[in-house]
Design a protein around this motif. Structure first.
Motif, PDB file in Angstrom:
ATOM      1  N   ALA A 130     -10.865 -27.459  -5.645  1.00 60.22           N
ATOM      2  CA  ALA A 130     -10.347 -27.326  -7.057  1.00 60.22           C
ATOM      3  C   ALA A 130      -8.870 -27.144  -6.968  1.00 60.22           C
ATOM      4  N   ALA A 131      -8.036 -26.820  -6.074  1.00 60.86           N
ATOM      5  CA  ALA A 131      -6.633 -26.924  -6.033  1.00 60.86           C
ATOM      6  C   ALA A 131      -6.229 -28.392  -5.877  1.00 60.86           C
ATOM      7  N   THR A 132      -6.926 -29.349  -5.004  1.00 62.40           N
ATOM      8  CA  THR A 132      -6.503 -30.668  -5.003  1.00 62.40           C
ATOM      9  C   THR A 132      -6.701 -31.255  -6.397  1.00 62.40           C
ATOM     10  N   HIS A 133      -7.925 -31.251  -6.995  1.00 62.02           N
ATOM     11  CA  HIS A 133      -8.300 -32.164  -7.855  1.00 62.02           C
ATOM     12  C   HIS A 133      -7.744 -31.132  -9.313  1.00 62.02           C
ATOM     13  N   ARG A 134      -6.957 -30.053  -9.255  1.00 63.16           N
ATOM     14  CA  ARG A 134      -6.668 -29.367 -10.494  1.00 63.16           C
ATOM     15  C   ARG A 134      -7.715 -28.925 -11.302  1.00 63.16           C
ATOM     16  N   TRP A 135      -8.603 -28.421 -10.607  1.00 68.58           N
ATOM     17  CA  TRP A 135      -9.819 -27.818 -11.590  1.00 68.58           C
ATOM     18  C   TRP A 135      -9.434 -26.489 -12.077  1.00 68.58           C
ATOM     19  N   ASP A 136      -9.393 -26.203 -13.387  1.00 68.67           N
ATOM     20  CA  ASP A 136      -9.248 -24.686 -13.668  1.00 68.67           C
ATOM     21  C   ASP A 136     -10.628 -23.915 -13.531  1.00 68.67           C
ATOM     22  N   GLU A 137     -10.284 -22.815 -13.784  1.00 68.54           N
ATOM     23  CA  GLU A 137     -11.110 -21.603 -13.578  1.00 68.54           C
ATOM     24  C   GLU A 137     -12.687 -22.111 -14.475  1.00 68.54           C
ATOM     25  N   HIS A 138     -12.449 -22.649 -15.625  1.00 67.30           N
ATOM     26  CA  HIS A 138     -13.744 -22.931 -16.243  1.00 67.30           C
ATOM     27  C   HIS A 138     -14.536 -23.882 -15.656  1.00 67.30           C
ATOM     28  N   ARG A 139     -13.713 -25.177 -15.134  1.00 66.22           N
ATOM     29  CA  ARG A 139     -14.302 -26.132 -14.395  1.00 66.22           C
ATOM     30  C   ARG A 139     -15.190 -25.625 -13.154  1.00 66.22           C
TER      31      ARG A 139
END
Length: 277
Positions: free
Chosen positions: A244-253
């Motif tokens: 999630a941090a690598t691909h910039r996923w937010d908490e909703h994703r």
């Protein structure tokens, strides 16, 4: 008998009356009555749609609600006073085997099956009035503690017994048809879900083989690949946080990925079996 005036004999007073009558005919109110059984309140739907003041103040549409056609009896209109009670007991027709219908209420109450669909709304109205206390609830039907001797039976008691027997036969047939329909639906979904499970498992096995043996593909490098792996196979919590941090996923994703993985887990994860001792 009053003669119809002609153009030559028409007076200004009669002309004014004709114009007034024509305006009243074109602007007739379209009144809608509240769906709640004893309520007689009405509102002018045409004035409400046009955003104009109704012909009478009591015909105002402020606060009224409309039920869609999927509701019982094709929907209806609810006055502000009864929006809460009607919404809490919103009902819909349910088709049962043998061409019968019944009412399913939002409060989990259900009526007995009826052959004539026109009886559904009166049954629902009786239920709503009983819930609100306007009607007294009918006594519950219970089995008699002792059987009535044959000599004490009358024509009415025998007719009641035969009617109860007919209802029991009809209920038995309906139960059999409903059980058969549920079994067919379960069997179809079982085979369909089995095929879907095999296809998804085959895709997951190919992804694992690609990562371990074929081309040593890194399924975490690309955002689409990472998303597919997270949904189909799943990451542990630490790895998912890193992805999630690598691909910039937010908490909703991240929450959505977890939900999708939870839906596919029963298909892609083999059930645990107890080892024989």
């Amino acid at each position: 008998m009053t003669e119809t005036p002609t153009l030559a004999t028409l007076t200004e007073e009669q002309l004014g009356e004709l114009i007034s009558d024509s305006h009243a005919f074109r602007n007739q109110p379209a009144l809608r009555t509240c769906l709640f059984p004893p309520c007689m309140r009405q509102y002018d739907v045409i004035s409400c749609m046009k955003g104009e003041a109704p012909p009478r103040p009591e015909w105002s549409g402020d606060g009224w609600r409309v039920l869609g056609s999927a509701a019982l009896a094709g929907g209806g209109h609810i006055c502000p006073e009864h929006v809460a009670i009607v919404t809490a007991h919103m009902a819909r027709p349910v088709e049962v085997p043998n061409g019968r219908w019944m009412v399913a209420c939002a409060c989990d109450w259900m009526s007995r099956p009826q052959t004539y669909g026109g009886l559904l709304r009166p049954l629902w109205e009786e239920h709503v009035l009983t819930v609100t206390g306007a009607l007294t609830a009918p006594p519950a039907v219970t089995e008699p503690s002792e059987r009535l001797p044959l000599a004490d039976h009358t024509e009415q008691t025998l007719a009641d017994l035969y009617e109860l027997l007919e209802d029991t036969d009809a209920d038995r047939e309906q139960t059999h048809d409903a059980a058969r329909a549920m079994y067919k639906a379960w069997d179809w979904h079982r085979h369909a879900l089995g095929g879907v499970s095999r296809a998804v498992v085959a895709v997951c096995n190919m992804m694992r083989t690609s990562a371990d043996f074929l081309d040593h593909r890194d399924w975490m490098a690309d955002r689409i690949d990472a998303y597919l792996w997270a949904v189909l196979i799943g990451f542990d919590d630490d790895t998912l946080t890193q992805v999630a941090a690598t691909h910039r996923w937010d908490e909703h994703r991240v929450k959505y990925v977890r939900e999708m993985r939870a839906l596919l887990a029963p298909i892609t994860t083999a059930p645990a079996t107890d080892k024989e001792s």
